[in-house]
Design a protein around this motif. Structure first.
Motif, PDB file in Angstrom:
ATOM      1  N   HIS A 285       6.948 -52.774 -16.021  1.00  0.00           N
ATOM      2  CA  HIS A 285       8.337 -52.883 -16.468  1.00  0.00           C
ATOM      3  C   HIS A 285       8.515 -54.129 -17.343  1.00  0.00           C
ATOM      4  CE1 HIS A 285       9.632 -49.923 -13.450  1.00  0.00           C
ATOM      5  NE2 HIS A 285       8.908 -50.572 -12.570  1.00  0.00           N
TER       6      HIS A 285
ATOM      7  N   GLY B   4      13.634 -49.721 -18.795  1.00  0.00           N
ATOM      8  CA  GLY B   4      14.825 -49.101 -18.199  1.00  0.00           C
ATOM      9  C   GLY B   4      15.953 -49.215 -19.215  1.00  0.00           C
TER      10      GLY B   4
ATOM     11  N   ARG C 215      22.630 -42.984 -15.423  1.00  0.00           N
ATOM     12  CA  ARG C 215      21.632 -42.904 -14.346  1.00  0.00           C
ATOM     13  C   ARG C 215      20.376 -43.626 -14.797  1.00  0.00           C
ATOM     14  NH1 ARG C 215      21.515 -36.820 -12.419  1.00  0.00           N
ATOM     15  NH2 ARG C 215      19.863 -37.646 -11.106  1.00  0.00           N
ATOM     16  N   GLU C 216      19.334 -43.599 -13.938  1.00  0.00           N
ATOM     17  CA  GLU C 216      18.087 -44.262 -14.323  1.00  0.00           C
ATOM     18  C   GLU C 216      17.435 -43.434 -15.434  1.00  0.00           C
ATOM     19  OE1 GLU C 216      16.767 -47.092 -13.106  1.00  0.00           O
ATOM     20  OE2 GLU C 216      18.023 -47.406 -11.334  1.00  0.00           O
TER      21      GLU C 216
ATOM     22  N   HIS D 163      14.344 -43.946 -18.014  1.00  0.00           N
ATOM     23  CA  HIS D 163      13.258 -44.857 -18.388  1.00  0.00           C
ATOM     24  C   HIS D 163      12.444 -44.287 -19.540  1.00  0.00           C
ATOM     25  CE1 HIS D 163      13.279 -46.706 -14.040  1.00  0.00           C
ATOM     26  NE2 HIS D 163      14.443 -46.769 -14.646  1.00  0.00           N
TER      27      HIS D 163
ATOM     28  N   ALA E  30      20.627 -49.606  -5.491  1.00  0.00           N
ATOM     29  CA  ALA E  30      20.492 -48.556  -6.523  1.00  0.00           C
ATOM     30  C   ALA E  30      21.675 -48.667  -7.474  1.00  0.00           C
ATOM     31  CB  ALA E  30      20.452 -47.179  -5.875  1.00  0.00           C
ATOM     32  N   LYS E  31      21.556 -48.058  -8.627  1.00  0.00           N
ATOM     33  CA  LYS E  31      22.646 -48.025  -9.600  1.00  0.00           C
ATOM     34  C   LYS E  31      23.897 -47.485  -8.908  1.00  0.00           C
ATOM     35  CE  LYS E  31      22.265 -47.711 -14.430  1.00  0.00           C
ATOM     36  NZ  LYS E  31      21.451 -47.337 -15.538  1.00  0.00           N
TER      37      LYS E  31
ATOM     38  N   TYR F 137      24.039 -53.940  -6.987  1.00  0.00           N
ATOM     39  CA  TYR F 137      23.317 -53.635  -8.232  1.00  0.00           C
ATOM     40  C   TYR F 137      23.972 -54.409  -9.361  1.00  0.00           C
ATOM     41  CZ  TYR F 137      21.775 -51.118 -12.382  1.00  0.00           C
ATOM     42  OH  TYR F 137      21.245 -50.801 -13.605  1.00  0.00           O
TER      43      TYR F 137
ATOM     44  N   GLU G 180      23.853 -54.992 -13.704  1.00  0.00           N
ATOM     45  CA  GLU G 180      23.312 -54.557 -14.995  1.00  0.00           C
ATOM     46  C   GLU G 180      22.505 -55.705 -15.601  1.00  0.00           C
ATOM     47  OE1 GLU G 180      23.576 -51.692 -16.632  1.00  0.00           O
ATOM     48  OE2 GLU G 180      24.972 -50.674 -15.255  1.00  0.00           O
TER      49      GLU G 180
ATOM     50  N   GLN H 114      14.860 -37.679 -13.134  1.00  0.00           N
ATOM     51  CA  GLN H 114      15.651 -38.748 -12.514  1.00  0.00           C
ATOM     52  C   GLN H 114      16.966 -38.962 -13.263  1.00  0.00           C
ATOM     53  OE1 GLN H 114      14.183 -42.920 -11.936  1.00  0.00           O
ATOM     54  NE2 GLN H 114      12.788 -41.905 -10.546  1.00  0.00           N
ATOM     55  N   ALA H 115      16.990 -38.602 -14.552  1.00  0.00           N
ATOM     56  CA  ALA H 115      18.198 -38.823 -15.349  1.00  0.00           C
ATOM     57  C   ALA H 115      19.017 -37.556 -15.521  1.00  0.00           C
ATOM     58  CB  ALA H 115      17.819 -39.381 -16.722  1.00  0.00           C
TER      59      ALA H 115
END
Ligand code: AMP
Ligand code: ZN
Ligand code: FE
Ligand code: FE
Length: 281
Positions: free
Chosen positions: A40, A67, A72-73, A75, A156-157, A162, A164, A191-192
């Motif tokens: 990452h 990211g 949502r997540e 990536h 988590a988001k 959480y 930003e 995931q998105a």
């Protein structure tokens, strides 16, 4: 015949638990013929990883995972990207990660959790640490029973602690990787996007920005998710990528080189290299 590859892995340079050298050796043990290191927001581990891969006869693929700014997540993995602009944006992303980590620790402390920066930087500096390290600290201190519970309840988001961080939109991330000579891959698309319509819509938007491939083979996918990603990639005219998202002991259920449905074939990488104009590691 060794035909297996893995185009999505993490080392101690972000939130994995193997050093880049150990990761290369693990790739050999797993019978891989090519592997990408995609930490990452950092490429710090690439020289050590590539040198060890070359020493033991595995094709190294330099990579990074970003990211992006999305509801949502979402990536984006960049393979083979490099140069001055690349280094300068990556360093902004790293700084943003450090600030975000400090902010999340402060929010947790203000809410009464006994957690300090030292708890998440035992193997890392604050700019390489991630939410997985915060989840580990919450687990070790008994606030949660599992890492997943730490994410679901707290980090988590959309959860209370959480925060930003500086990030690019998905389109900006793709354009940035392309400008820097890389291959842009939408990582773990399920995931998105939960529906095929949403996945297709995002895939087409990102393709217009230059996206090359979707990660259709992934360790934590169901058969239905794998099939949805494959259909979407085909319909959108995108190549397929695949990776485990190996994190060592930080994701103990995930094995290097193992994805839903088996393994990622070397042909995926061949097609990526062909399309991206013979980009070499
Ligand atoms: P970071 O880049 O520090 O924001 O953290 C990203 C990491 O957190 C990735 O490796 C993900 O696997 C992990 N992660 C993100 N969301 C979740 C979640 N809901 N449950 C478990 N792990 C998560
Ligand atoms: Zn990670
Ligand atoms: Fe990811
Ligand atoms: Fe990852």
């Amino acid at each position: 015949m060794a035909n297996k590859i893995d185009l999505h892995t993490h080392s101690v340079c972000s939130d994995g638990t193997l050093t880049p050298k150990e990761l290369a050796r693990e790739a050999a043990r797993a019978g891989l013929c090519a592997a990408a290191l995609t930490d990452h927001d950092t490429t710090e581990g690439i020289p050590e990883f590539s040198a060890e891969c070359e020493r033991i006869g595995i094709e190294p693929v330099p990579g990074i995972e970003i990211g992006t700014k999305y509801k949502r997540e979402l990536h984006i993995v960049g393979l083979y990207a490099g140069g001055d602009e690349f280094d300068s944006v990556v360093s902004r992303l790293k700084n943003g990660r450090g600030e975000r980590n400090r902010k999340m620790i402060k929010m947790l402390r203000d809410a009464g959790f006994d957690i300090t920066e030292n708890d998440i930087t035992t193997h890392n500096d604050i700019e390489s640490a991630g939410r997985v390290h915060i989840a580990n600290a919450l687990l070790e201190k008994g606030y949660v029973k599992t890492r997943d519970e730490a994410f679901e309840k707290y980090i988590a988001k959309g959860r209370p602690y959480y925060a930003e961080r500086f990030s690019l939109t998905p389109e900006e991330s793709v354009r940035f990787i392309k400008r820097c000579g890389g291959t842009a891959v939408w990582a773990h698309p399920a995931q998105a996007a939960d529906t095929e319509a949403e996945m297709t819509e995002i895939a087409l938007r990102l393709k217009a920005a230059g996206l090359d491939a979707m990660e259709c083979l992934y360790s934590r996918y169901t058969d239905a998710e794998t099939e949805m990603c494959m259909r979407t990639a085909k319909n959108a005219g995108l190549l397929m990528s695949g990776g485990s998202d190996f994190h060592g002991a930080n994701k103990p259920d995930v094995k290097l080189g193992v994805v839903n449905g088996g393994y990622v074939p070397y042909e995926f990488l061949l097609k990526i290299k062909e399309k991206c104009n013979g980009a070499v590691s």
